[in-house]
Design an enzyme around this catalytic site. Sequence first.
Site, PDB file in Angstrom:
ATOM      1  N   ARG A  84       0.848  -1.182   0.000  1.00 50.96           N
ATOM      2  CA  ARG A  84       0.000   0.000   0.000  1.00 50.96           C
ATOM      3  C   ARG A  84       0.889   1.239   0.000  1.00 50.96           C
ATOM      4  O   ARG A  84       2.081   1.170   0.325  1.00 50.96           O
ATOM      5  CB  ARG A  84      -0.926   0.008   1.214  1.00 50.96           C
ATOM      6  CG  ARG A  84      -1.871  -1.191   1.282  1.00 50.96           C
ATOM      7  CD  ARG A  84      -2.726  -1.141   2.538  1.00 50.96           C
ATOM      8  NE  ARG A  84      -3.679  -2.246   2.609  1.00 50.96           N
ATOM      9  CZ  ARG A  84      -3.451  -3.413   3.205  1.00 50.96           C
ATOM     10  NH1 ARG A  84      -2.274  -3.628   3.802  1.00 50.96           N
ATOM     11  NH2 ARG A  84      -4.366  -4.366   3.215  1.00 50.96           N
ATOM     12  N   LYS A 125      -2.218  -1.779   7.104  1.00 51.29           N
ATOM     13  CA  LYS A 125      -3.612  -1.507   7.415  1.00 51.29           C
ATOM     14  C   LYS A 125      -4.085  -2.412   8.543  1.00 51.29           C
ATOM     15  O   LYS A 125      -3.837  -3.621   8.537  1.00 51.29           O
ATOM     16  CB  LYS A 125      -4.468  -1.746   6.163  1.00 51.29           C
ATOM     17  CG  LYS A 125      -5.925  -1.372   6.318  1.00 51.29           C
ATOM     18  CD  LYS A 125      -6.647  -1.571   5.001  1.00 51.29           C
ATOM     19  CE  LYS A 125      -8.113  -1.190   5.115  1.00 51.29           C
ATOM     20  NZ  LYS A 125      -8.827  -1.386   3.823  1.00 51.29           N
ATOM     21  N   HIS A 174      -2.102   2.729  -5.839  1.00 50.19           N
ATOM     22  CA  HIS A 174      -2.758   1.462  -5.485  1.00 50.19           C
ATOM     23  C   HIS A 174      -2.920   0.552  -6.701  1.00 50.19           C
ATOM     24  O   HIS A 174      -3.056  -0.657  -6.553  1.00 50.19           O
ATOM     25  CB  HIS A 174      -4.116   1.737  -4.844  1.00 50.19           C
ATOM     26  CG  HIS A 174      -4.487   0.750  -3.782  1.00 50.19           C
ATOM     27  ND1 HIS A 174      -3.812   0.644  -2.589  1.00 50.19           N
ATOM     28  CD2 HIS A 174      -5.448  -0.214  -3.755  1.00 50.19           C
ATOM     29  CE1 HIS A 174      -4.359  -0.323  -1.861  1.00 50.19           C
ATOM     30  NE2 HIS A 174      -5.348  -0.860  -2.558  1.00 50.19           N
ATOM     31  N   ARG A 193      -0.373  -2.105  -6.698  1.00 52.61           N
ATOM     32  CA  ARG A 193      -0.691  -3.214  -5.788  1.00 52.61           C
ATOM     33  C   ARG A 193      -1.683  -4.191  -6.433  1.00 52.61           C
ATOM     34  O   ARG A 193      -1.499  -5.407  -6.362  1.00 52.61           O
ATOM     35  CB  ARG A 193      -1.245  -2.637  -4.480  1.00 52.61           C
ATOM     36  CG  ARG A 193      -1.717  -3.662  -3.462  1.00 52.61           C
ATOM     37  CD  ARG A 193      -2.066  -2.932  -2.160  1.00 52.61           C
ATOM     38  NE  ARG A 193      -2.973  -3.688  -1.313  1.00 52.61           N
ATOM     39  CZ  ARG A 193      -2.591  -4.623  -0.444  1.00 52.61           C
ATOM     40  NH1 ARG A 193      -1.314  -4.940  -0.331  1.00 52.61           N
ATOM     41  NH2 ARG A 193      -3.483  -5.243   0.301  1.00 52.61           N
ATOM     42  N   HIS A 242      -4.697  -9.488   3.269  1.00 51.08           N
ATOM     43  CA  HIS A 242      -6.159  -9.471   3.310  1.00 51.08           C
ATOM     44  C   HIS A 242      -6.661 -10.342   4.459  1.00 51.08           C
ATOM     45  O   HIS A 242      -6.227 -11.483   4.616  1.00 51.08           O
ATOM     46  CB  HIS A 242      -6.743 -10.013   2.000  1.00 51.08           C
ATOM     47  CG  HIS A 242      -6.531  -9.118   0.830  1.00 51.08           C
ATOM     48  ND1 HIS A 242      -6.559  -9.557  -0.488  1.00 51.08           N
ATOM     49  CD2 HIS A 242      -6.282  -7.779   0.759  1.00 51.08           C
ATOM     50  CE1 HIS A 242      -6.343  -8.544  -1.299  1.00 51.08           C
ATOM     51  NE2 HIS A 242      -6.167  -7.461  -0.570  1.00 51.08           N
ATOM     52  N   TYR A 273      -9.443 -10.658  -7.808  1.00 48.79           N
ATOM     53  CA  TYR A 273      -8.413 -10.714  -8.838  1.00 48.79           C
ATOM     54  C   TYR A 273      -8.659 -11.826  -9.852  1.00 48.79           C
ATOM     55  O   TYR A 273      -8.071 -11.813 -10.937  1.00 48.79           O
ATOM     56  CB  TYR A 273      -7.029 -10.845  -8.195  1.00 48.79           C
ATOM     57  CG  TYR A 273      -6.710  -9.647  -7.326  1.00 48.79           C
ATOM     58  CD1 TYR A 273      -6.527  -8.388  -7.885  1.00 48.79           C
ATOM     59  CD2 TYR A 273      -6.660  -9.759  -5.943  1.00 48.79           C
ATOM     60  CE1 TYR A 273      -6.288  -7.269  -7.102  1.00 48.79           C
ATOM     61  CE2 TYR A 273      -6.412  -8.650  -5.140  1.00 48.79           C
ATOM     62  CZ  TYR A 273      -6.234  -7.413  -5.732  1.00 48.79           C
ATOM     63  OH  TYR A 273      -6.000  -6.315  -4.952  1.00 48.79           O
TER      64      TYR A 273
END
Length: 324
Positions: A148, A173, A250, A253, A276, A285
């Site tokens: 990120r 995050k 982003h 990423r 995640h 994805y």
Amino acid sequence: MTQSFGQAPALGAYFPEDLRQKPSEDLQLSGMAKRTHDGYIRAIRQLSDFAKCSPDQVTENHVRQFFLHLKNDRGFAYGSLRVALSGVKFFFTRTCKRDWDIFSMLKLQNITALPEVLTISQTHELIGQANTLRIYAYFWTAYSMGLRLNEALHLQTTDLQSQRGFAHIHRGKGAKDRYVPLPESTLKLLRAYWLTHHHDTWIFPAVSPGYCFDIHGKSKAERPMSETTVQGAMKQIAKKLNFGKKITIHTLRHSYATHLLEAGVGLKVIQKYMGHSSLQTTLVYLHLTEDAEANARGAIDGLFGKLPGDDDDPDALGCPARLK
């Protein structure tokens, strides 16, 4: 507060500093990331501007009308509405508690938009357009490790475990630690870039007239490079290349995860490297992989192109003789 006749109050005029401090502290104690903190405080300030009163004097009807205003008058997108709702809800459930029905009533329609991704060649072309070593190194680092924006900016020299070939990401995050593979090319590039500043802590120290070097050529920056520096560079390059997509930091990423999937890396591994919490987040994805869809027909023909009992005769009907 003195106000000239006919002059609208300044933004935040109804949000006094002493009251602003309390939700700020509550957010910090709750472990919220800085970007989340700033978004929530902004939402509370926007509510007080709309209601024209201090947040602790806002009524339930004010909240109702505020979100109708954001949705209908200002046309806030789902993501912006979600941040605003979360910020206001946090304030009235944690900082200034109110037992209001409005928060159970408010529902946001989640419109799932697929993220933009670049092909490998487009990614290389974009990064190659960087006109300084620090931007080039930053872009490649963010892409090659799937980081990120702030994870890459806040990388420290002690995060790079060259012997193991991993980088320790522990300012991510949700304050979740993770290890991501550190490509040899990235390690060599970061070593070369570090030699230009020799900072004791930061991989990407701030560079500005206010942050000079000492007599030994070592950076004296007290913080990492700013978000606006890398965002501005990305915006200029994206505009120049004009790929017809909305490209941000982003995007690198998202492209990383998509390229890993196309290369055959499993979803559970990608989930781990991306940090995640849910596999559901990683599953997006699957919809972005060009190779997977392009090769699907060939794979299907290879798997199901020959019926059980078929022989090598090209004129055969493709079924055992006893069934002909």
